[in-house]
Motif scaffolding. Structure first.
Motif, short mmCIF file in Angstrom:
data_model
loop_
_atom_site.label_atom_id
_atom_site.label_comp_id
_atom_site.label_asym_id
_atom_site.label_seq_id
_atom_site.Cartn_x
_atom_site.Cartn_y
_atom_site.Cartn_z
N HIS A 147 -7.85 -1.39 4.90
CA HIS A 147 -8.17 -2.44 3.93
C HIS A 147 -9.68 -2.58 3.79
N PRO A 148 -10.13 -3.03 2.62
CA PRO A 148 -9.34 -3.45 1.45
C PRO A 148 -8.82 -2.26 0.67
N LEU A 149 -7.63 -2.40 0.10
CA LEU A 149 -7.02 -1.35 -0.72
C LEU A 149 -7.49 -1.54 -2.15
N THR A 150 -8.75 -1.28 -2.36
CA THR A 150 -9.36 -1.46 -3.68
C THR A 150 -10.19 -0.23 -4.00
N GLY A 151 -10.37 0.03 -5.28
CA GLY A 151 -11.23 1.12 -5.71
C GLY A 151 -10.82 2.45 -5.11
N SER A 152 -11.78 3.13 -4.48
CA SER A 152 -11.52 4.46 -3.92
C SER A 152 -10.70 4.43 -2.65
N SER A 153 -10.44 3.23 -2.09
CA SER A 153 -9.60 3.13 -0.89
C SER A 153 -8.14 2.83 -1.23
N ALA A 154 -7.84 2.60 -2.49
CA ALA A 154 -6.47 2.30 -2.89
C ALA A 154 -5.68 3.59 -2.99
N PRO A 155 -4.45 3.61 -2.48
CA PRO A 155 -3.67 4.85 -2.48
C PRO A 155 -3.03 5.13 -3.83
N LEU A 156 -2.72 6.41 -4.06
CA LEU A 156 -1.88 6.78 -5.19
C LEU A 156 -0.43 6.48 -4.84
N LEU A 157 0.34 6.00 -5.83
CA LEU A 157 1.72 5.60 -5.54
C LEU A 157 2.65 6.00 -6.68
N PHE A 158 3.91 6.22 -6.31
CA PHE A 158 4.95 6.41 -7.31
C PHE A 158 5.17 5.09 -8.04
N PRO A 159 5.65 5.13 -9.26
CA PRO A 159 5.95 3.88 -9.97
C PRO A 159 7.12 3.16 -9.33
N GLY A 160 7.13 1.83 -9.46
CA GLY A 160 8.20 1.01 -8.91
C GLY A 160 7.64 -0.25 -8.27
N VAL A 161 8.52 -0.99 -7.59
CA VAL A 161 8.15 -2.25 -6.95
C VAL A 161 7.91 -1.99 -5.46
N TYR A 162 6.79 -2.53 -4.95
CA TYR A 162 6.43 -2.41 -3.54
C TYR A 162 6.32 -3.81 -2.93
N GLU A 163 6.73 -3.94 -1.68
CA GLU A 163 6.68 -5.22 -0.99
C GLU A 163 5.93 -5.05 0.32
N SER A 164 4.95 -5.94 0.56
CA SER A 164 4.19 -5.89 1.80
C SER A 164 4.86 -6.74 2.88
N ARG A 165 4.85 -6.24 4.11
CA ARG A 165 5.36 -7.00 5.25
C ARG A 165 4.37 -6.87 6.41
N ILE A 166 3.76 -7.99 6.78
CA ILE A 166 2.82 -7.98 7.90
C ILE A 166 3.60 -7.79 9.19
N THR A 167 3.22 -6.83 9.99
CA THR A 167 3.92 -6.56 11.25
C THR A 167 3.11 -6.99 12.46
N ASP A 168 1.78 -7.01 12.35
CA ASP A 168 0.92 -7.35 13.49
C ASP A 168 -0.34 -8.02 12.97
N VAL A 169 -0.81 -9.03 13.72
CA VAL A 169 -2.05 -9.69 13.35
C VAL A 169 -2.65 -10.35 14.58
N GLU A 170 -3.96 -10.39 14.65
CA GLU A 170 -4.65 -11.09 15.73
C GLU A 170 -5.37 -12.29 15.13
N LEU A 171 -5.07 -13.48 15.64
CA LEU A 171 -5.65 -14.73 15.15
C LEU A 171 -6.33 -15.45 16.30
N ASN A 172 -7.63 -15.62 16.20
CA ASN A 172 -8.41 -16.31 17.24
C ASN A 172 -8.15 -15.72 18.63
N GLY A 173 -8.06 -14.40 18.70
CA GLY A 173 -7.90 -13.72 19.97
C GLY A 173 -6.47 -13.58 20.44
N VAL A 174 -5.52 -14.18 19.75
CA VAL A 174 -4.11 -14.09 20.12
C VAL A 174 -3.42 -13.12 19.17
N LYS A 175 -2.69 -12.14 19.76
CA LYS A 175 -1.99 -11.14 18.96
C LYS A 175 -0.57 -11.60 18.69
#
Length: 738
Positions: A147-175
C-alpha cells in the motif's frame, strides 16, 4: 452462550509460579469471583502469548491469581472487534476504474498512524477466490502488493467485483488477527473481515482509454521498490469490439526483463490463441529470439513496439485479450510500462519508392565530374543520383509503421534518396602504404608444475631463466622458437630483414610471465595477473644445464629508426616509431631482480609474435555503389498465433499488417514466416571502372532493376550494362543517365 478472550502477562512474569488460576468477574481483594480454570505460566507469558480461552456471556473482567506468590492482576474484558471499535477504513478510494483499483492506506480512530497490516482481496465476482494480497510494513509478511495501491503501485486486474478483507493489523503495538495469530502474538479479532470494501473493475476496451498519446489509448505503469515480497504475475482483460483489425502495444521492461503474454479467447477459436509471449529488458537471457515457433521470445532491449493484426481471427463482440505480465524471476523490485490500444488501417508511406519497382534511379549526367585527391592518392569520380527525395525517406519513419510510430524500427536505409552526391574512392595503378600487424598471443592458459621452481631475472641486457624441470625449460624454449619463426616469416610479400634500413626489420616479440603477486601461489585460478614485455627479435638464445637444473638466456638490445620513408608512404615514420617505443620501453623501461615461482607457475606459451610492418603496393580501378531499403523482419509485420494448449503454430489464424510482398522482394537465406524473414528493395547499382588511371578515363555500368531489384547482384540474370563512357559522354544510356 460464550465467547473467546485473549490475554497476556508481559511484566514481572519471570517470578511467577508454574501454575496460575483464572477467575471470572472478581469482586474484591478477598472475593476472587468464579473460578474458571488453571493455566500454565508458559501458556500465558513469553512467546506463547496471547492465551485464548472461552468465557460465558456476562464476563466483564478476569483475575489471574498466582497462588505461589499470593498476588493477582485483574484484566477488564474489552471488545476485540477492532474493525468496528476502531473504525478501520481506507483513504483515497476510487471505484469503477478500468483494469485496476485505487486504494490508499488503512486508517482508524484507535491509532493515528497504522503502519502494519495485511489485506486479502477476493474476486473477481467470488467470495472464495483470493485474487491477491496487499499490505504494509513488516509485521505481517507475505503480501504481494504494498500500500498505497495507487498509481504505479496499483495492480492490473480482471474485470469484476472485488472485496477487501482485513486479516491482520497492529494498533498501538497490539496485533489483531482473524485467526488469533497462533504463535504470532496476535489477539483474535474475527470481526476484522467485516471491515470490507467492494470495488468494481471494468475491462479495457478500444474506446474507454484516457491516455493522450497519438496511437495508444491506454497506459499502465507498475513499480515496486524491493521492500516487499516477490511481486506476483498480474493479469487483466482487453475486451474487443466486433471487427477489430489491429491491437498495438509498446512494452518497456527497463533493465530487469519482464514477460508480456497476450492470449486471445473468443468464439472464433475452440482453444485460446497465444498472440505474444516475450521477455523484454536489457538483462534477459543471452541473444535475441523473435522466431514465431519459440514458446517464449527474447528482446534484449528496454522496449519493444508491435502491431498484432487480428484479421485472421475474425473478432466478435465480447472476444477478449488476456494480458499477463510476469516480473523478473526472483526480484522483489521490478518496473514496467505498457501502452496499448486498437488501431485501424496502418499505412506505409512508400508511394515514391513503389514507382521504382522496375526502374533504376538515374545519374545526372551534368554532375559527372572528376576530383583529384592528390598525387599520393589518385583521382576519383563524383556525380549526383536522382530519385525519391529526402521527404519521401522521412515519410517511411514518420508513418505509423516507422520507428516513432507503432512498430519496432522496421526499416534500414542506405543511399536511397535523391539527389544524392556520390564520391568514389580514388583510382590508382599503385599506392604505397604501411600495415602494422598486431597479434594477440594464442590460447595461452596458465600452467603450474607443482614442486618445481622457475626463476626469472631481467636486466637491460638480457632475460635469464632458471628451471628445475626440463619440461618447463622446453616449454619456454619451444615457445620462443615458435614465436621467432612466426615473426620472421614473410608477410604480405614483405620478408623479415636484419637490416634496419628495411621495413621488414621492424618487428617485435613479447614475453608474458606471472606478476610478482603470484610468486607463492600454486593454483593458476588464484593468480591470473601477468606482466608483459616487448623485446627485439632475437635468435641468439642460449640454453644449457647448470647446477640443480637448466638455464636459458635471451640477450636484449634497443633498436632505432634507420628507415627512410618512401614517397607517399602513409603513416611513416610515426607508425614505425610506435613499435620502436614498444621494444625499447620493454627492454629498458622495466627491470626486476630475481623472481622465483616455487610451484612452477608459468604461461602455457610464454612468448608470442606481437608486431610487424609490411609494405603494400596495390591498385584500385573500379568501385560500386548501391542504394536500398529493407525491413527488419516479419515478426514486426505478421502474426502467427500459437495454440494455447500445445504451443504449436496455427497459421489458419495468421495475418499481416502490410503486404511486404507487394512492396519488396523476400531476401535469402531467411525462410518466409520465420519471424526473421526480411524484405528488400534495391533502387540502383552502379559500377565505375577506370579505363586509364593517369589521365583518368572511365566507364559507368549499371544493373537493371526488376521486381524491386530482386537478383540485381546476379550477373548471369542481370549482366552489367555500360551506361556512360567519359570519352564519349553523348552516347549515355537514357534509362540510367539523365
Amino acid at each position: 452462550m460464550s465467547f473467546l478472550v485473549s490475554t497476556c502477562i508481559t511484566v514481572g512474569a519471570s517470578g511467577l509460579g508454574s501454575t496460575l488460576k483464572l477467575y471470572l468477574n472478581p469482586i474484591s481483594s478477598t472475593n476472587f469471583g468464579t473460578f474458571l480454570q488453571n493455566v500454565s505460566k508458559t501458556d500465558i507469558t513469553g512467546a506463547n502469548c496471547p492465551y485464548t480461552f472461552e468465557v460465558p456471556d456476562g464476563t466483564t473482567s478476569i483475575r489471574v491469581y498466582d497462588q505461589a506468590n499470593y498476588c493477582y492482576v485483574d484484566f477488564t474484558v474489552e471488545d476485540s472487534d477492532s474493525c468496528s471499535v476502531c473504525d478501520l477504513d481506507f483513504n483515497n478510494v476510487s471505484n469503477n476504474l478500468i483494469g485496476t483499483i485505487n486504494v490508499g492506506d488503512l486508517t482508524g480512530s484507535c491509532d493515528p498512524s497504522i503502519t502494519d497490516y495485511k489485506v486479502s482481496w477476493y474476486g473477481p465476482n467470488s467470495s472464495t477466490n483470493v485474487a491477491f494480497t496487499s499490505g504494509k510494513g513488516t509485521a505481517f509478511p507475505g503480501y504481494t502488493a504494498p500500500h498505497p495501491l495507487t498509481g504505479s503501485s496499483a495492480p492490473l486486474l480482471f474485470p469484476g467485483v472485488y472485496e477487501s478483507r482485513i486479516t491482520d493489523v497492529e494498533l498501538n503495538g497490539v496485533k489483531f488477527s482473524v485467526t488469533g495469530g497462533t504463535g504470532t502474538g496476535s489477539v483474535l479479532s474475527s470481526g476484522l473481515t467485516a471491515c470490507s470494501v467492494s470495488f468494481n473493475v471494468s475491462a479495457f476496451t478500444c474506446s474507454n482509454g484516457s491516455y493522450g498519446g497519438p496511437y495508444y489509448t491506454h497506459q499502465k505503469t507498475f513499480l515496486t521498490d524491493g521492500t516487499g515480497t516477490i511481486p506476483q504475475a498480474l493479469s487483466t482483460v482487453f475486451e474487443l469490439s466486433a471487427g477489430t483489425e489491429f491491437f498495438i502495444y509498446q512494452f518497456t521492461g527497463y533493465v530487469k526483463y519482464d514477460n508480456l503474454k497476450i492470449t486471445y479467447s473468443g468464439a472464433s477459436s475452440p482453444v485460446p490463441l497465444i498472440l505474444e509471449n516475450i521477455r523484454v529488458g536489457t538483462n534477459p537471457p543471452p541473444g535475441t529470439d523473435l522466431y514465431f515457433t519459440s514458446a517464449e521470445r527474447d528482446w534484449p532491449q528496454q522496449s519493444i513496439k508491435r502491431i498484432l493484426p487480428l484479421s485472421g481471427i475474425s473478432i466478435n463482440s465480447g472476444d477478449i485479450l488476456i494480458m499477463e505480465i510476469t516480473p523478473y524471476n526472483g526480484a522483489t523490485d521490478t518496473s514496467w510500462d505498457l501502452k496499448f490500444g486498437c488501431y485501424s488501417n496502418p499505412t506505409l508511406n512508400k508511394t515514391c519508392f513503389d514507382t521504382y519497382k522496375d526502374e533504376s534511379y538515374k545519374i545526372v549526367k551534368s554532375t559527372i565530374n572528376t576530383v583529384n585527391y592528390g598525387s599520393c592518392v589518385g583521382t576519383g569520380v563524383t556525380f549526383n543520383i536522382t530519385g525519391c527525395t529526402i521527404t519521401d525517406q522521412n515519410n517511411l519513419d514518420n508513418s505509423p509503421l516507422g520507428s516513432n510510430g507503432i512498430n519496432g524500427s522496421p526499416f534500414s536505409k542506405f543511399q536511397i534518396y535523391g539527389p544524392l552526391t556520390y564520391n568514389t574512392t580514388a583510382f590508382y595503378n599503385s599506392n604505397i602504404y604501411q600495415d602494422r600487424y598486431t597479434y594477440g598471443c594464442p590460447n595461452n592458459g596458465c600452467v603450474s608444475t607443482v614442486g618445481n621452481t622457475i626463476t626469472i631475472t631481467k636486466t637491460i641486457s638480457s632475460f635469464d631463466f632458471f628451471f628445475e624441470s626440463s619440461t618447463d625449460c622446453s616449454a619456454y624454449y619451444n615457445s620462443h622458437i615458435y614465436a621467432y619463426n612466426e615473426v620472421t616469416s614473410t608477410m604480405n610479400s614483405t620478408p623479415y630483414s636484419t637490416d634496419p634500413t628495411n621495413i621488414g626489420y621492424y618487428r617485435a616479440l613479447k614475453l608474458i610471465i606471472p606478476s610478482s603477486s603470484c610468486l607463492q601461489t600454486s593454483v593458476c585460478d588464484t593468480c591470473s595477473s601477468t606482466n608483459e614485455y616487448y623485446f627485439n627479435v632475437q635468435s641468439n638464445v642460449v640454453t644449457g644445464i647448470t647446477s640443480g637444473g637448466y638455464y636459458m638466456t635471451i640477450p636484449l638490445s634497443t633498436i632505432s629508426n634507420n628507415y627512410t620513408c618512401l614517397p607517399c608512404e602513409s603513416g611513416c615514420p610515426g607508425s614505425i616509431n610506435s613499435v620502436i617505443d614498444d621494444v625499447n620501453n620493454g627492454v629498458t623501461g622495466t627491470t626486476f631482480a630475481i623472481r622465483t615461482y616455487n610451484n612452477g607457475l608459468r604461461q602455457d606459451k610464454p612468448f608470442c609474435f606481437q608486431a610487424a610492418f609490411t609494405i603494400n603496393n596495390g591498385s584500385r580501378t573500379f568501385t560500386t555503389t548501391n542504394g536500398y531499403i529493407y525491413t527488419y523482419g516479419d515478426y514486426f509485420n505478421k502474426l502467427i498465433p500459437q495454440s494455447g494448449n500445445t504451443n504449436t503454430l496455427t497459421p489458419q489464424y495468421s495475418a499481416i499488417t502490410i503486404d511486404w510482398k507487394n512492396h519488396f522482394y523476400l531476401t535469402s537465406p531467411y525462410i518466409d514466416d520465420s519471424g526473421y524473414s526480411q524484405y528488400r528493395q534495391d533502387l540502383f547499382l552502379f559500377q565505375i571502372s577506370a579505363t586509364t588511371v593517369s589521365p583518368l578515363t572511365f566507364k559507368i555500368y549499371a544493373k537493371d532493376v526488376v521486381n524491386w531489384g530482386e537478383n540485381i547482384f546476379n550477373d548471369t540474370i542481370y549482366p552489367w550494362i555500360e551506361v556512360y563512357d567519359s570519352t564519349n559522354p553523348s552516347a549515355s544510356d537514357p534509362n540510367f543517365v539523365t
